[in-house]
Enzyme design. Sequence first.
Site, short mmCIF file in Angstrom:
data_model
loop_
_atom_site.label_atom_id
_atom_site.label_comp_id
_atom_site.label_asym_id
_atom_site.label_seq_id
_atom_site.Cartn_x
_atom_site.Cartn_y
_atom_site.Cartn_z
N SER A 133 -1.50 9.69 0.50
CA SER A 133 -2.35 8.76 -0.25
C SER A 133 -2.49 7.47 0.53
CB SER A 133 -1.73 8.47 -1.62
OG SER A 133 -2.40 7.42 -2.29
N TYR A 146 4.99 5.74 -7.67
CA TYR A 146 4.12 6.59 -6.86
C TYR A 146 4.10 6.10 -5.41
CZ TYR A 146 -0.04 9.29 -5.57
OH TYR A 146 -0.92 10.16 -4.97
#
Length: 275
Positions: A133, A146
């Site tokens: 990501s 995250y």
Amino acid sequence: MNNTVLITGCSTGIGYVCAHALVKEGFDVIASCRKDEDVARLQQEGLHCIKLDLADTASILSAVETVKAHTGGTLYGLFNNGAYGQPGALEDLPTDALREQFEANFFGWHTLTQAVIPMMHANGKGRIIQNSSVLGIIALKFRGAYNASKFAIEGWTDTIRLELADTPIQISLIEPGPIESRFRANALAAFHRAINIDTSRFTNAYLSQKDRLESEHSTNKYTLPAEAIVPPLLHALTAATPKIRYRVTKPTQYMALCKRLLPSRMLDKILAKGG
């Protein structure tokens, strides 16, 4: 030569789209999902789908045995994709919420990858593609769990790439920015499980976050459909020399450049606006 690719997190979004796309490209795809009903749905659509819960070691190892039986003990590719986002300020998140985040987003990936590498050695070649990501490059407020899991995946992947350099197994990272998927809906459920909005000093910010997560579609103008991941995935699987990193969406490309060029405090000022 075995061209079987195992993909995790195929119930919706990136995994779902990529599983169908690779089948059309002639790959023998083993899709996997966490829930029985999703496995059944994808099987009805014609995909070879198995159950694999990245937060459950027994489920992972059972799935690997199924893959061994299907491939005769060899495997060409693994696309580690299954993950979710746990929103919340780090000072509010219970430690167990971080443990759950890492179990699904990091430890499960390690267990699975470690278990399939011997099959790639047996196959004489292999590709491991990690769906990271932009938040494995830079950090944003209220995404700490995250962020941490994706930063861990980045470091883990860089390390294993060095350790496998003397083998025909090649490793790539895909680093998407905003992609249209059910990620927000899953994050909203995790948010409600872990965060008490009323007792936090971030109540107003959380209400804004909640509105964003409840939106059916992303408001980010740079958001791309899940199909944007297919070309880099195909390149990582088929190129003689795949890229180490595939940066997908403008925000990822921009933030990677900022991270390399800007002083940390200047970058912080930019990132602070993205809470």
